[in-house]
Design an enzyme around this catalytic site. Structure first.
Site, PDB file in Angstrom:
ATOM      1  N   ASN A 115      -0.740   0.949 -41.954  1.00 51.69           N
ATOM      2  CA  ASN A 115      -0.696  -0.339 -40.315  1.00 51.69           C
ATOM      3  C   ASN A 115      -1.466  -0.865 -40.362  1.00 51.69           C
ATOM      4  O   ASN A 115      -0.283  -2.169 -39.547  1.00 51.69           O
ATOM      5  CB  ASN A 115      -1.932   1.637 -39.981  1.00 51.69           C
ATOM      6  CG  ASN A 115      -1.507   3.008 -40.252  1.00 51.69           C
ATOM      7  OD1 ASN A 115      -0.658   2.983 -41.291  1.00 51.69           O
ATOM      8  ND2 ASN A 115      -2.519   3.936 -39.394  1.00 51.69           N
ATOM      9  N   THR A 160      32.483 -22.089  -6.753  1.00 52.09           N
ATOM     10  CA  THR A 160      31.195 -21.423  -7.019  1.00 52.09           C
ATOM     11  C   THR A 160      32.350 -19.887  -6.790  1.00 52.09           C
ATOM     12  O   THR A 160      33.601 -20.217  -5.533  1.00 52.09           O
ATOM     13  CB  THR A 160      30.572 -21.502  -5.724  1.00 52.09           C
ATOM     14  OG1 THR A 160      31.545 -21.919  -4.203  1.00 52.09           O
ATOM     15  CG2 THR A 160      29.637 -22.862  -5.753  1.00 52.09           C
ATOM     16  N   HIS A 161      32.046 -18.625  -7.053  1.00 53.20           N
ATOM     17  CA  HIS A 161      32.941 -17.782  -6.444  1.00 53.20           C
ATOM     18  C   HIS A 161      33.779 -17.139  -7.071  1.00 53.20           C
ATOM     19  O   HIS A 161      35.389 -16.935  -7.037  1.00 53.20           O
ATOM     20  CB  HIS A 161      32.720 -17.571  -4.918  1.00 53.20           C
ATOM     21  CG  HIS A 161      32.120 -17.638  -4.016  1.00 53.20           C
ATOM     22  ND1 HIS A 161      31.331 -16.067  -3.985  1.00 53.20           N
ATOM     23  CD2 HIS A 161      31.748 -18.381  -3.452  1.00 53.20           C
ATOM     24  CE1 HIS A 161      30.788 -16.778  -3.141  1.00 53.20           C
ATOM     25  NE2 HIS A 161      30.180 -18.244  -2.612  1.00 53.20           N
ATOM     26  N   SER A 282      47.437 -12.516 -33.434  1.00 50.57           N
ATOM     27  CA  SER A 282      47.245 -11.299 -32.884  1.00 50.57           C
ATOM     28  C   SER A 282      48.528 -10.406 -34.037  1.00 50.57           C
ATOM     29  O   SER A 282      49.792 -11.335 -34.340  1.00 50.57           O
ATOM     30  CB  SER A 282      47.742 -10.771 -31.029  1.00 50.57           C
ATOM     31  OG  SER A 282      48.592  -9.854 -31.085  1.00 50.57           O
ATOM     32  N   LYS A 288      49.716 -15.599 -30.021  1.00 50.09           N
ATOM     33  CA  LYS A 288      48.782 -15.452 -29.076  1.00 50.09           C
ATOM     34  C   LYS A 288      47.685 -16.291 -30.285  1.00 50.09           C
ATOM     35  O   LYS A 288      47.723 -16.391 -31.317  1.00 50.09           O
ATOM     36  CB  LYS A 288      48.276 -13.803 -29.579  1.00 50.09           C
ATOM     37  CG  LYS A 288      49.230 -12.768 -28.366  1.00 50.09           C
ATOM     38  CD  LYS A 288      48.189 -13.194 -26.822  1.00 50.09           C
ATOM     39  CE  LYS A 288      46.971 -13.094 -27.219  1.00 50.09           C
ATOM     40  NZ  LYS A 288      46.765 -11.345 -26.782  1.00 50.09           N
ATOM     41  N   GLU A 295      34.776 -13.783 -27.454  1.00 48.71           N
ATOM     42  CA  GLU A 295      34.732 -12.534 -27.131  1.00 48.71           C
ATOM     43  C   GLU A 295      33.167 -11.735 -27.763  1.00 48.71           C
ATOM     44  O   GLU A 295      33.110 -11.282 -26.914  1.00 48.71           O
ATOM     45  CB  GLU A 295      35.639 -12.080 -27.406  1.00 48.71           C
ATOM     46  CG  GLU A 295      36.951 -12.758 -26.149  1.00 48.71           C
ATOM     47  CD  GLU A 295      38.362 -12.597 -26.860  1.00 48.71           C
ATOM     48  OE1 GLU A 295      38.876 -11.598 -25.901  1.00 48.71           O
ATOM     49  OE2 GLU A 295      39.526 -13.124 -27.393  1.00 48.71           O
ATOM     50  N   TYR A 322      -2.204   3.659 -34.690  1.00 49.51           N
ATOM     51  CA  TYR A 322      -0.530   4.351 -35.351  1.00 49.51           C
ATOM     52  C   TYR A 322      -0.087   5.324 -34.598  1.00 49.51           C
ATOM     53  O   TYR A 322      -1.058   6.306 -35.128  1.00 49.51           O
ATOM     54  CB  TYR A 322      -1.325   3.334 -36.382  1.00 49.51           C
ATOM     55  CG  TYR A 322       0.261   3.130 -37.130  1.00 49.51           C
ATOM     56  CD1 TYR A 322       1.254   2.398 -37.604  1.00 49.51           C
ATOM     57  CD2 TYR A 322       0.780   4.714 -37.669  1.00 49.51           C
ATOM     58  CE1 TYR A 322       2.660   2.545 -37.492  1.00 49.51           C
ATOM     59  CE2 TYR A 322       2.133   5.138 -38.615  1.00 49.51           C
ATOM     60  CZ  TYR A 322       2.918   4.068 -38.450  1.00 49.51           C
ATOM     61  OH  TYR A 322       3.786   4.033 -38.953  1.00 49.51           O
ATOM     62  N   LYS A 330      11.764  -0.887 -36.473  1.00 46.85           N
ATOM     63  CA  LYS A 330      12.670  -1.967 -37.293  1.00 46.85           C
ATOM     64  C   LYS A 330      13.747  -2.168 -37.228  1.00 46.85           C
ATOM     65  O   LYS A 330      14.162  -3.605 -37.217  1.00 46.85           O
ATOM     66  CB  LYS A 330      12.011  -1.395 -38.716  1.00 46.85           C
ATOM     67  CG  LYS A 330      10.681  -2.293 -39.598  1.00 46.85           C
ATOM     68  CD  LYS A 330      10.372  -1.666 -40.540  1.00 46.85           C
ATOM     69  CE  LYS A 330       8.815  -1.192 -40.115  1.00 46.85           C
ATOM     70  NZ  LYS A 330       8.126  -0.237 -39.002  1.00 46.85           N
TER      71      LYS A 330
END
Ligand code: ARG
Length: 463
Positions: A115, A160-161, A282, A288, A295, A322, A330
């Site tokens: 422990n 902003t926005h 891609s 692409k 991401e 304990y 873990k």
């Protein structure tokens, strides 16, 4: 008692073998073997202390230390046979020690318990990881400072926005990211203080009857302090929760940066380029180039948030001291560490490689009436109350929308339709450079302020 049960280090009071499935269900060795180095380090310190206290002889100590070093070598050479029957990393290493050095190996566990052993191992392990994470944060922050300095005068639209609001400098935007990380790094350093306390010596829950010296082990293991209550020390995992909380917050910051990188690399924004080495293609669309790294970091934020909730829930309502529940600490902790460390590493590599597309950013700032506030402020300086100047500029913007003309592209006579207070000097404030340079105070977007902020951060030793 069966042979199998005799194998167990706790088999004495048992009269039947553990169910095969239960054995696998309760074992942690498949994941906690990751802490083998910390477990051995802790055991060497414990044996050293036991000899100093006269609990074992110096010969026994030397045999134990040598044996443990042999075990470590076997593990590192891939020659160690991990056994699920031996449950966890602690009992695997102890059993192997006894195989090597005989009966003396059985003395290592005197005055301690798994422990306090496991709680010590996790803290040692996490401390090492915190230091590695700190180094990645520093590297990323240094990258941000370099980029901010290089692009101190590069103009982009501020949002902003997600609507064009006012022009800002790209360097200023990079320093916003820097500030987020600076706070994350402070939180990490603060968390380390509480991680770096030593449970060893708490034994199972109440301490031990042997004349141990916790100061010796504390010193040998580089802990700042010992944990002062044995019941608390073996049971609480708040330090791991705290780490996951700061990790979740840092990942949240990285996800915000990721989102911007994803937007900026799109054809619609086209503000920056990421080198090919951080992107993938891609398999169907040849044109692409996908910003996979940001991401993925954005997506991985979810798992760290999950680990935080997992550990909070694990700890909730646990009675002292304990409980086996804690074995479940873990995997979430390891994964939170790996995810944060990997994400920071990817960002630290990527940031200096960002290639700003200055023309496209500038053009976007020019197009979006980004200097409208500057015109309003100009009219205020000419004595018009702000609310009225806001209204005047609103009309000028409506005219610009209709004529497809930015404020800076209008002639003086066009502008004068909205207020006769507008003179030739208006064009200084309608330029993008004039707009950003005018915000020249601590925390403002002016190129001079960006450069000063970079200097200040470097002088403070941040990165
Ligand atoms: N594998 C255990 C854990 O991770 C070690 C401690 C076990 N202690 C016990 N009393 N069964 O928590």
């Amino acid at each position: 008692m069966t042979d199998k049960q005799q194998n167990k280090l706790w088999g004495g009071r048992f009269s039947e073998s553990t169910d095969q499935f239960v054995q696998e269900f309760t074992a942690s060795v498949n994941f906690d073997q990751r802490m083998y180095a910390q477990d051995i380090r802790g055991s060497i310190a414990h044996a050293t202390m036991l000899a100093e206290a006269g609990v074992i002889s110096t010969d026994e100590r030397d045999a134990i230390i040598q044996g443990l070093e042999g075990v470590r070598e076997d593990i590192e050479n891939g020659q160690f046979q991990w056994s699920v029957a031996l449950e966890d990393v602690h009992m695997n290493i102890e059993a192997s020690l006894t195989d090597r050095i005989g009966i003396t190996g059985k003395k290592l566990h005197t005055g301690r318990s798994r422990n306090d052993q496991v709680a010590t191992d996790i803290r040692l392990w996490l401390r090492d990881e915190i230091d590695a994470i700190d180094a990645e944060m520093a590297r990323m922050m240094e990258g941000l400072l370099g980029l901010a300095e290089r692009e101190a005068a590069t103009i982009m639209p501020g949002f902003t926005h997600l609507q064009t609001a006012q022009p800002v400098t790209f360097g200023h935007h990079m320093l916003a990211w820097f500030e987020m990380l600076r706070r994350d790094r402070e939180r990490l350093a603060d968390c380390r203080k509480r991680v770096n306390r030593m449970p060893l010596g708490s034994a199972a829950l109440a301490g031990t009857t042997y004349p141990i010296n916790r100061e010796t082990t504390r010193e040998l293991l580089g802990f700042d302090e010992v944990c002062y209550n044995s019941l608390d020390a073996v049971s609480d995992r708040d330090f791991a929760i705290e780490f996951c909380a700061l990790a979740a917050l840092c990942m949240t910051h990285l996800s915000r940066m990721s989102e911007e990188l994803v937007l900026w690399t799109s054809a619609q924004f086209n503000f920056i380029d990421l080198p090919d080495r951080f992107c993938t293609g891609s398999s169907i669309m040849p044109q692409k180039k996908n910003p996979d790294v940001p991401e993925l970091v954005r997506g991985k934020t979810g798992r760290v948030n999950g680990h935080l909730i997992c550990l909070l829930t694990l700890m909730k309502s646990q009675p002292l001291a304990y409980n086996k529940d804690n074995q479940e600490d873990k995997e979430p902790l390891y994964d939170a560490v790996d995810t944060l460390r990997g994400s920071l590493r990817a960002f630290a590599d990527m940031i200096p490689a960002i290639e700003p597309n200055r023309e496209a950013m500038r053009e976007a700032a020019r197009r979006g009436f980004a200097t409208a506030t500057d015109l309003a402020d100009y009219l205020v300086r000419k004595g018009i109350p702000f609310r009225d100047s806001h209204e005047i500029v609103g009309k000028a913007v409506a005219y610009g929308v209709e004529k497809k003309k930015d404020l800076g592209d209008m002639s003086l006579s066009e502008l004068k339709q909205f207020s006769d207070q507008i003179d030739e000097d208006v064009f200084e404030v309608l330029t993008l450079e004039g707009s950003v340079s005018a915000r020249n105070h601590v925390g403002g977007t002016a190129p001079d302020q960006v450069r000063a902020a970079v200097q200040r951060a470097r002088a403070q030793g941040n990165a």
